[in-house]
Write a protein that holds these residues in place. Structure first.
Motif, mmCIF file in Angstrom:
data_model
loop_
_atom_site.group_PDB
_atom_site.id
_atom_site.type_symbol
_atom_site.label_atom_id
_atom_site.label_comp_id
_atom_site.label_asym_id
_atom_site.label_seq_id
_atom_site.Cartn_x
_atom_site.Cartn_y
_atom_site.Cartn_z
ATOM 1 N N LYS A 55 0.834 -1.209 0.000
ATOM 2 C CA LYS A 55 0.000 0.000 0.000
ATOM 3 C C LYS A 55 0.864 1.253 0.000
ATOM 4 C CE LYS A 55 -4.098 -1.828 2.332
ATOM 5 N NZ LYS A 55 -4.947 -1.740 3.549
ATOM 6 N N LYS A 56 1.941 1.208 0.758
ATOM 7 C CA LYS A 56 2.832 2.356 0.873
ATOM 8 C C LYS A 56 3.438 2.748 -0.465
ATOM 9 C CE LYS A 56 6.806 3.990 3.564
ATOM 10 N NZ LYS A 56 7.804 3.640 4.603
ATOM 11 N N ILE A 57 3.737 1.750 -1.308
ATOM 12 C CA ILE A 57 4.345 2.029 -2.613
ATOM 13 C C ILE A 57 3.304 2.028 -3.738
ATOM 14 C CG2 ILE A 57 6.589 1.120 -1.897
ATOM 15 C CD1 ILE A 57 5.968 -1.443 -3.428
ATOM 16 N N ASN A 58 2.018 2.067 -3.328
ATOM 17 C CA ASN A 58 0.909 2.155 -4.297
ATOM 18 C C ASN A 58 0.895 0.992 -5.285
ATOM 19 O OD1 ASN A 58 -0.308 4.722 -3.483
ATOM 20 N ND2 ASN A 58 1.656 5.598 -4.127
ATOM 21 N N LYS A 59 1.111 -0.198 -4.759
ATOM 22 C CA LYS A 59 1.043 -1.394 -5.590
ATOM 23 C C LYS A 59 0.176 -2.447 -4.920
ATOM 24 C CE LYS A 59 5.444 -1.083 -8.095
ATOM 25 N NZ LYS A 59 6.721 -1.793 -8.402
ATOM 26 N N LYS A 60 -0.280 -3.397 -5.735
ATOM 27 C CA LYS A 60 -1.050 -4.535 -5.222
ATOM 28 C C LYS A 60 -0.532 -5.803 -5.886
ATOM 29 C CE LYS A 60 -5.721 -6.470 -4.854
ATOM 30 N NZ LYS A 60 -5.544 -6.910 -3.456
ATOM 31 N N ASN A 61 -0.256 -6.802 -5.083
ATOM 32 C CA ASN A 61 0.200 -8.081 -5.621
ATOM 33 C C ASN A 61 -1.022 -8.910 -6.004
ATOM 34 O OD1 ASN A 61 1.566 -11.142 -4.421
ATOM 35 N ND2 ASN A 61 2.203 -10.093 -6.275
ATOM 36 N N ILE A 62 -1.093 -9.303 -7.259
ATOM 37 C CA ILE A 62 -2.239 -10.046 -7.781
ATOM 38 C C ILE A 62 -1.873 -11.508 -7.999
ATOM 39 C CG2 ILE A 62 -3.977 -10.184 -9.597
ATOM 40 C CD1 ILE A 62 -4.115 -7.585 -8.055
ATOM 41 N N LEU A 63 -2.714 -12.408 -7.494
ATOM 42 C CA LEU A 63 -2.525 -13.850 -7.681
ATOM 43 C C LEU A 63 -3.713 -14.409 -8.446
ATOM 44 C CD1 LEU A 63 -1.462 -14.771 -4.020
ATOM 45 C CD2 LEU A 63 -0.004 -13.984 -5.904
ATOM 46 N N GLU A 64 -3.438 -15.179 -9.496
ATOM 47 C CA GLU A 64 -4.495 -15.791 -10.298
ATOM 48 C C GLU A 64 -4.152 -17.254 -10.575
ATOM 49 O OE1 GLU A 64 -4.639 -13.391 -13.799
ATOM 50 O OE2 GLU A 64 -5.503 -11.643 -12.789
ATOM 51 N N GLU A 65 -5.183 -18.027 -10.873
ATOM 52 C CA GLU A 65 -5.021 -19.455 -11.195
ATOM 53 C C GLU A 65 -4.195 -20.170 -10.112
ATOM 54 O OE1 GLU A 65 -3.701 -20.180 -15.181
ATOM 55 O OE2 GLU A 65 -5.010 -18.651 -16.041
#
Length: 205
Positions: free
Chosen positions: A123-133
């Protein structure tokens, strides 16, 4: 990547703590080695040897668990494996939702703080880690310790899985990492006992 290679990579980097995925992170070790054929062959042979050693260790641990379960059903092998599988998917989904509340009862305080720290960092670096499949391909319990004090009981599970794992820049919408293809990985998950339940205490890539 075959299972032996995953096991080798897992133990070679068992002390490295990385971000991406819930508590774990990307690798790329064997991809790097593939650029040097001689080094890759050497590493592959070592992986095979270590794989055999680990397989023997798994067999010994399975026998030990059977002895433990004779006196304490909490050590039942099938239940332990189900615990790992259940926790794996619940934690990954909670990570994806950026909400650990639904899995607090599955985590030790130490693990909960670590995951919260990682999510806060994103959140601090304005990113989100996305996991799929998200997939779980195998679960092998490789060690177990039964103490007189049940609160000290623990076991370790070597897992292999696969998923699409990338970062999303929340400001620009740009995707970083492999967002098209699923990649395999290996991790070591440690569980500690809490009465008759098992809580995830550590993840090592």
């Amino acid at each position: 990547m075959n299972k032996f290679s995953l096991t080798f990579s897992l133990f070679l980097f068992s002390t490295i703590e990385l971000f991406a995925r819930a508590g774990g992170g990307g690798g790329g070790f064997f991809h790097t080695l593939s650029r040097n054929p001689i080094t890759f062959v050497f590493a592959f042979v070592v992986a095979l040897i270590i794989g055999v050693i680990i397989r023997l260790r798994i067999i010994r641990t399975r026998k030990r668990l059977a002895r433990f379960a004779e006196l304490d059903k909490t050590w039942d092998f099938k239940k332990l494996k189900q615990t790992v599988e259940h926790t794996y998917f619940k934690v990954q989904n909670a990570w994806n939702d950026d909400n650990l509340e639904p899995v607090q009862h599955l985590l030790t305080e130490k693990m909960s703080k670590k995951l919260r720290f990682q999510l806060d960092y994103y959140k601090k670096i304005n990113k989100k880690n996305i996991l799929e499949e998200i997939k779980l391909n195998s679960v092998d319990i490789i060690s177990a310790k039964d103490y007189e004090d049940n609160s000290k009981d623990m076991f370790k599970a070597s897992i292999s899985g696969s998923m699409i794992d990338y970062d999303l820049n929340l400001k620009t919408g740009k995707k970083h990492g492999n967002h098209r293809f699923s990649e395999s990985f290996g991790e070591l998950w440690t569980f500690k006992r809490s009465e008759d339940s098992w809580l995830l205490d550590e993840i090592k890539s």
